[in-house]
Every structure is written in structure tokens, then in C-alpha cells.
Design an enzyme around this catalytic site. Structure first.
Site, PDB file in Angstrom:
ATOM      1  N   TYR A  33       0.760  -1.183   0.039  1.00  0.00           N
ATOM      2  CA  TYR A  33      -0.121  -0.120   0.037  1.00  0.00           C
ATOM      3  C   TYR A  33       1.011   1.243   0.030  1.00  0.00           C
ATOM      4  CZ  TYR A  33       0.747   0.802   4.899  1.00  0.00           C
ATOM      5  OH  TYR A  33       1.538   0.944   6.433  1.00  0.00           O
ATOM      6  N   ARG A  52       8.425   4.295  -4.329  1.00  0.00           N
ATOM      7  CA  ARG A  52       8.263   3.388  -3.514  1.00  0.00           C
ATOM      8  C   ARG A  52       7.480   2.088  -3.534  1.00  0.00           C
ATOM      9  NH1 ARG A  52       7.429   5.225   2.709  1.00  0.00           N
ATOM     10  NH2 ARG A  52       5.401   5.547   1.888  1.00  0.00           N
ATOM     11  N   ARG A 100      -7.895 -20.087  -2.581  1.00  0.00           N
ATOM     12  CA  ARG A 100      -6.868 -20.064  -1.683  1.00  0.00           C
ATOM     13  C   ARG A 100      -5.928 -20.880  -1.507  1.00  0.00           C
ATOM     14  NH1 ARG A 100      -5.138 -21.241   3.479  1.00  0.00           N
ATOM     15  NH2 ARG A 100      -4.675 -19.462   4.798  1.00  0.00           N
ATOM     16  N   LYS A 149       6.516  -1.915   2.000  1.00  0.00           N
ATOM     17  CA  LYS A 149       5.553  -1.562   2.497  1.00  0.00           C
ATOM     18  C   LYS A 149       4.129  -2.400   2.398  1.00  0.00           C
ATOM     19  CE  LYS A 149       3.062   3.270   3.012  1.00  0.00           C
ATOM     20  NZ  LYS A 149       3.235   2.976   4.551  1.00  0.00           N
ATOM     21  N   GLU A 182      11.637   2.323  14.481  1.00  0.00           N
ATOM     22  CA  GLU A 182      10.656   3.329  14.145  1.00  0.00           C
ATOM     23  C   GLU A 182       9.206   3.265  14.923  1.00  0.00           C
ATOM     24  OE1 GLU A 182       9.536   2.672  10.019  1.00  0.00           O
ATOM     25  OE2 GLU A 182       9.465   0.377  10.306  1.00  0.00           O
ATOM     26  N   LEU A 207      10.984   1.218   7.407  1.00  0.00           N
ATOM     27  CA  LEU A 207      10.155   1.407   6.045  1.00  0.00           C
ATOM     28  C   LEU A 207      11.216   2.957   5.716  1.00  0.00           C
ATOM     29  CD1 LEU A 207       7.569   0.963   4.294  1.00  0.00           C
ATOM     30  CD2 LEU A 207       6.759   3.062   5.407  1.00  0.00           C
TER      31      LEU A 207
HETATM   32  N1  PMP Z   1       7.030   3.655   9.118  1.00  0.00           N
HETATM   33  C1  PMP Z   1       5.971   2.896   9.102  1.00  0.00           C
HETATM   34  C2  PMP Z   1       5.900   1.652   9.740  1.00  0.00           C
HETATM   35  C3  PMP Z   1       4.827   3.427   8.473  1.00  0.00           C
HETATM   36  O1  PMP Z   1       3.636   2.830   8.535  1.00  0.00           O
HETATM   37  C4  PMP Z   1       4.908   4.897   8.039  1.00  0.00           C
HETATM   38  C5  PMP Z   1       3.609   5.376   7.408  1.00  0.00           C
HETATM   39  N2  PMP Z   1       2.979   4.799   6.366  1.00  0.00           N
HETATM   40  C6  PMP Z   1       6.175   5.474   7.782  1.00  0.00           C
HETATM   41  C7  PMP Z   1       7.169   5.015   8.477  1.00  0.00           C
HETATM   42  C8  PMP Z   1       6.403   6.811   7.486  1.00  0.00           C
HETATM   43  O2  PMP Z   1       6.537   6.697   6.057  1.00  0.00           O
HETATM   44  P1  PMP Z   1       5.974   7.952   4.821  1.00  0.00           P
HETATM   45  O3  PMP Z   1       6.532   9.097   5.405  1.00  0.00           O
HETATM   46  O4  PMP Z   1       6.190   7.492   3.792  1.00  0.00           O
HETATM   47  O5  PMP Z   1       4.445   8.188   5.488  1.00  0.00           O
END
Ligand code: PMP
Length: 285
Positions: A33, A52, A100, A149, A182, A207
Site C-alpha cells: 500500500y 516506493r 486460496r 510497505k 521506527e 520503512l
Molecule cells: N514507518 C512505518 C512503519 C509506517 O507505516 C509509515 C507510514 N506509512 C512510515 C514509517 C512513514 O512513511 P511515510 O513518510 O512515507 O508516510
């Protein structure tokens, strides 16, 4: 909530916007996503988000559902049909619909695409940023490829709910060495006592946040002291400032960690300045 959703080729009112029970996103979290900020009806940093997305799809060997141009038209059209001026647009691509089975479906199975858009109240967002948020720390129990992601967000769901249960807004996940990876849905930053900005380097354990990358450009442009390295929870407790970055919150000051005030317990000057200057650096489309 999104009033209109794009689902596999159609714009549908929410009550009719459905995906198959055999969608691999639903069955296996076999999908990826993106979330893009919408500001004044325009998309922020769309190009980087789409790059990305391409990378996530490639890593999971999911076919690109359509050209970047066609996808861009759908993102903008979903924003328009939901009359979103300020908010976010959400895009999900899964490996499609098939009986499935753990194994990939037939190569001609089209990926499934859903796009939604919803408004956020900019006044409320600014009020939150003016106050700052609290974070808690939790062990990082995620898989070893969180640079992709993917929609498999159960550890993030549990971490963020644990934060909410403790009256905080975000959870900082911590690796086996006691270093912050994070946030549950954001990248984590601190500013040391001597004014240096610190955030964890890219790798398979975080991420690659788009907001993070734009903030890094901003930092370089302004000649601020910056170091890309992992920091420990102890360092974060002792920091002068802390903040998180994400497309939906841009730069959000953190004023407490595990109930301990950060700095003087108010949003930091550097975080607030980065928030103020962000959109002068971001790309609008
Ligand atoms: N880390 C994680 C685990 C996230 O879910 C997000 C937001 N999607 C981010 C970092 C921040 O990424 P972005 O700046 O691209 O929204």
C-alpha cells in the site's frame, strides 16, 4: 471515511465497495500500500510514493497493475470524487483474487487495486502539533523485511493500540540491542543535547519513509547538524527534542517517551521549524 472508493476499475459508493473473500490481501496480507498526503486538493510527494510502490511490488513479485500515469489519474480522481482538500489518499495493490493457496496464482491473475481518500481537519492537526504527542516504547516483533510497505501490519496494530491504552499516540519499536527502529506508522527522530538531528539509517529494518527523505533534503538545505545512525531508548529519554515523520502527520513533535518529558516537555524548536518549512520542499501534483 472514503465516500467513494475505486475498486478494480470502478468508482463505487462505500456501501457497494467490496473486495472478494478470495482476495489474497484478505487471505494472506499478500499486498502492498501507499498513503499520500492531500493538501489543497493536490497530492504531496506523489512521485516518491509511486517509486516506493514500484519497489514494494518488485520485492514481492507482484505485477504492476497499470502504468504510473493511469494510477495517477485514479488517485487524483478518487480525491476529487471524495471532495478531499486536506487529508490522505490510500492505495492498495494485492496479488489478486484466486482460490486460496499459498503458492502464487497463475501469472495472468490481475493484481487487485483499491483507492480511497478521506479528509482530515487541518485545524485539528495543527492543534495536535502545537501540543505534541506522547510515545511509548515496545519490542519490535515484526518480520525482517519491513522496508517493504506490505499490508501485513498486525504488530503495528498491536503496538499502536498499546500506546493508545497508555494514553500515548504512537509506539516506538525497539530492536534486540535496545535501539529504536521506527514508529508503528512513522519514522522516529531525536535531536541531541548539542543540537544534532539523528534518525536510523535505511535498511531492511525500517520503512524508507517518504516524509523522512524530504525532511533529510530540508535538513541538508538548511545546513543543520545531522547524523544517520540508530539511537537507543536511553538516548531518546535524554534528547532535547524528539519527533516523528509520516505522510499523514508530516513532522509531529514528541513531548514524552514512556511518560518522561522530552526536553522541557513542549514541542521542540527544530521539529516545529521543520514542520513549518516542509511544504516548501515537498513536490505538489
Ligand atoms: N514507518 C512505518 C512503519 C509506517 O507505516 C509509515 C507510514 N506509512 C512510515 C514509517 C512513514 O512513511 P511515510 O513518510 O512515507 O508516510
Amino acid at each position: 471515511m472514503s465516500r467513494i472508493a475505486y475498486v478494480n476499475g470502478q468508482y463505487l459508493p462505500r456501501e457497494h465497495a467490496m473486495v472478494s473473500v478470495e482476495d489474497r490481501g484478505y487471505q494472506f496480507a499478500d499486498g502492498v500500500y501507499e498513503v499520500c498526503e492531500v493538501r489543497g486538493g493536490k497530492l504531496i510527494d506523489e512521485r516518491r510514493h509511486m517509486a516506493r510502490l514500484d519497489r514494494s511490488l518488485k520485492e514481492l513479485r507482484i505485477a504492476r497493475p497499470m502504468s504510473a500515469k493511469a494510477l495517477s489519474v485514479i488517485l487524483h480522481e478518487t480525491v476529487r470524487r471524495n471532495r478531499v482538500r486536506d487529508g490522505v489518499v490510500y492505495l492498495q495493490v494485492t496479488r489478486g483474487v484466486a482460490r486460496r493457496d499459498f503458492l502464487f496464482p497463475a501469472a495472468d491473475t490481475p493484481p487487485a487495486v483499491v483507492v480511497t481518500a478521506r479528509s482530515a481537519d487541518p485545524v485539528k492537526l495543527e492543534a495536535t502539533a502545537a501540543e505534541g504527542i506522547g510515545v511509548i516504547t515496545v519490542p519490535d516483533i515484526r518480520w525482517q523485511r519491513v522496508d517493504i510497505k506490505s499490508v501485513a501490519l498486525l504488530p503495528n496494530v498491536l503496538a499502536k493500540q498499546a500506546a493508545r491504552d497508555k494514553g500515548a499516540r504512537e509506539a516506538w519499536m525497539v530492536d534486540a540491542k535496545g535501539r529504536v527502529t521506527e514508529g508503528g506508522s512513522s519514522n522516529a527522530w531525536i535531536v541531541t543535547r548539542d543540537g544534532k538531528l539523528i534518525t536510523r539509517p535505511l535498511g531492511q529494518d525500517i520503512l524508507p519513509g517518504i516524509t523522512r527523505s524530504v525532511v533529510m533534503d530540508l535538513i541538508k538545505d538548511q545546513g543543520l547538524a545531522f547524523e544517520e545512525r540508530a539511537f537507543t531508548v536511553e538516548e531518546a529519554y535524554a534528547a532535547r527534542e524528539a519527533f516523528v515523520t509520516s505522510a499523514s502527520q508530516i513532522v509531529q513533535p514528541v513531548v514524552s517517551i514512556d511518560g518522561r518529558p522530552v526536553g522541557n516537555g513542549a514541542p521542540g524548536l527544530i521539529a516545529s521549524a521543520l514542520r513549518r518549512d516542509y511544504h516548501r520542499h515537498a513536490e505538489v501534483s
